[in-house]
Write an enzyme that holds these catalytic residues in place. Structure first.
Site: not given
Length: 344
Positions: A52-53, A95, A238, A248-249
């Site tokens: 992930r990332g 994703r 992201d 982002n998260k």
């Protein structure tokens, strides 16, 4: 990649004919690499968050295309290209939010579109370059971001944006690494629910580097800011829209709102491959929704009255961001300038 430039923590190891993926779901308790020899396996590793990332996802996808060609070029000389394209589509669907995934696949497609009797050497070279360039870009980004953190007493970061989320070194965590090496500062990391990337991954990475850090509950961020312990919130991204709005998260938007209330600055560190000038604002960014079962206790079954809302990302308006740091340069007050000028 030379030994000198190889990161201490490696989320991805390319062997030449397989991709080893560090299963980040099991960290920090267990360090296990899963080895993949086809694009389908790599797509599953991305979808299930073994890797992930945003930058790491893009790198893994690039290697996935190489593995697809390795498998199909000799086995299916008549229709290998169609099979590789199908695998690329599978990778693209793994994703939806991180633009680096689509950027990397476009890079690989550009190689495939070139006339060649054997595309494998060029595909391998491009994937390896994407990987190596990411590490070099992270280090450049780290230095540029560290320039902005001069004099800061403390920083707060969210999720994991280090070597585990990239080709190596990290984006936001790379900035913190570079800043700490110049002048030690207090580092705080939010736990980052529901996957606890901060508690499981960021704290572990910092400990591997010998950087002291303090973990906080996500809900403690406002009180930490009020205490005056942090001057900056430093996060990754992201996808960044043309106007500077940043996905982002989940929880990043809340931190940016709290930061504005308490006079704390917000830095977004991301490579230019995360910039998406084709999207005008954050309103157009697709936000991935994951299974409610990732949040719900096991006693709540599919037919229960209780469900869960589980967005993986949120969007922080550019007006709440003090600086966007990329390997090409820094955009101060991105709401005034947008990001297109950096790409020209």
């Amino acid at each position: 990649m030379t030994e000198q430039n190889r990161p201490n923590v490696q989320a991805l190891i390319w062997t030449g004919d397989s991709l080893k993926v560090l299963d980040q779901r099991q960290l920090p308790d267990v360090s296990v690499y899963d080895e993949y020899r086809d694009a389908e396996g790599v797509a599953e590793a991305i979808a299930t968050m073994r890797v992930r990332g945003a930058p790491a996802i893009g790198i893994a996808a690039a290697y996935g295309v190489v593995l697809s060609c390795l498998r199909h070029f000799d086995e299916n000389p008549a229709d290998w290209r169609a099979r590789v394209e199908a695998d690329s589509e599978r990778l693209a669907k793994s994703r939806p939010t991180a633009v680096n995934l689509f950027w990397a696949l476009a890079q690989m497609k550009a190689v495939l579109d070139q006339p060649s009797d054997n595309p494998l050497p060029a595909l391998r070279a491009r994937a390896e370059k994407i990987h190596a360039d990411d590490i070099a870009d992270n280090r450049r980004m780290g230095e540029l971001g560290a320039d902005l953190l001069q004099g800061a007493a403390g920083v707060l970061t969210h999720c994991n944006t280090g070597a585990l989320a990239t080709g190596g070194y990290g984006t936001a965590l790379g900035v913190i690494r570079s800043a700490y090496r110049r002048n030690p500062l207090a580092v705080y990391a939010g736990e980052t629910r529901p996957w606890l990337q901060g508690a499981r991954l960021t704290i572990w990475e910092l400990s591997q580097d010998g950087i002291p850090a303090t973990l906080i509950a996500d809900s403690a961020a406002a009180w930490l800011m009020k205490s005056g312990a942090v001057n900056w919130v430093v996060v990754g991204a992201d996808r960044i829209a043309a106007n500077g709005d940043t996905a982002n998260k989940i929880g990043t938007y809340a931190l940016a709102v709290l930061a504005r209330q308490h006079g704390v600055k917000v830095m977004v560190a991301a490579p230019t491959s995360t910039l998406d000038p084709g999207i005008e604002s954050g309103n157009d960014i697709e936000i991935e929704q994951r299974n409610p079962n990732e949040l719900l206790p096991a006693c709540y079954t599919e037919n229960s009255l209780i469900t869960a809302w589980n967005p993986v990302f949120d969007v922080t308006p550019a007006a709440l961001i003090s600086a966007i740091v990329t390997e090409r340069g820094v955009i101060l007050n991105p709401s005034e300038h947008g990001v297109r000028s950096l790409l020209q």
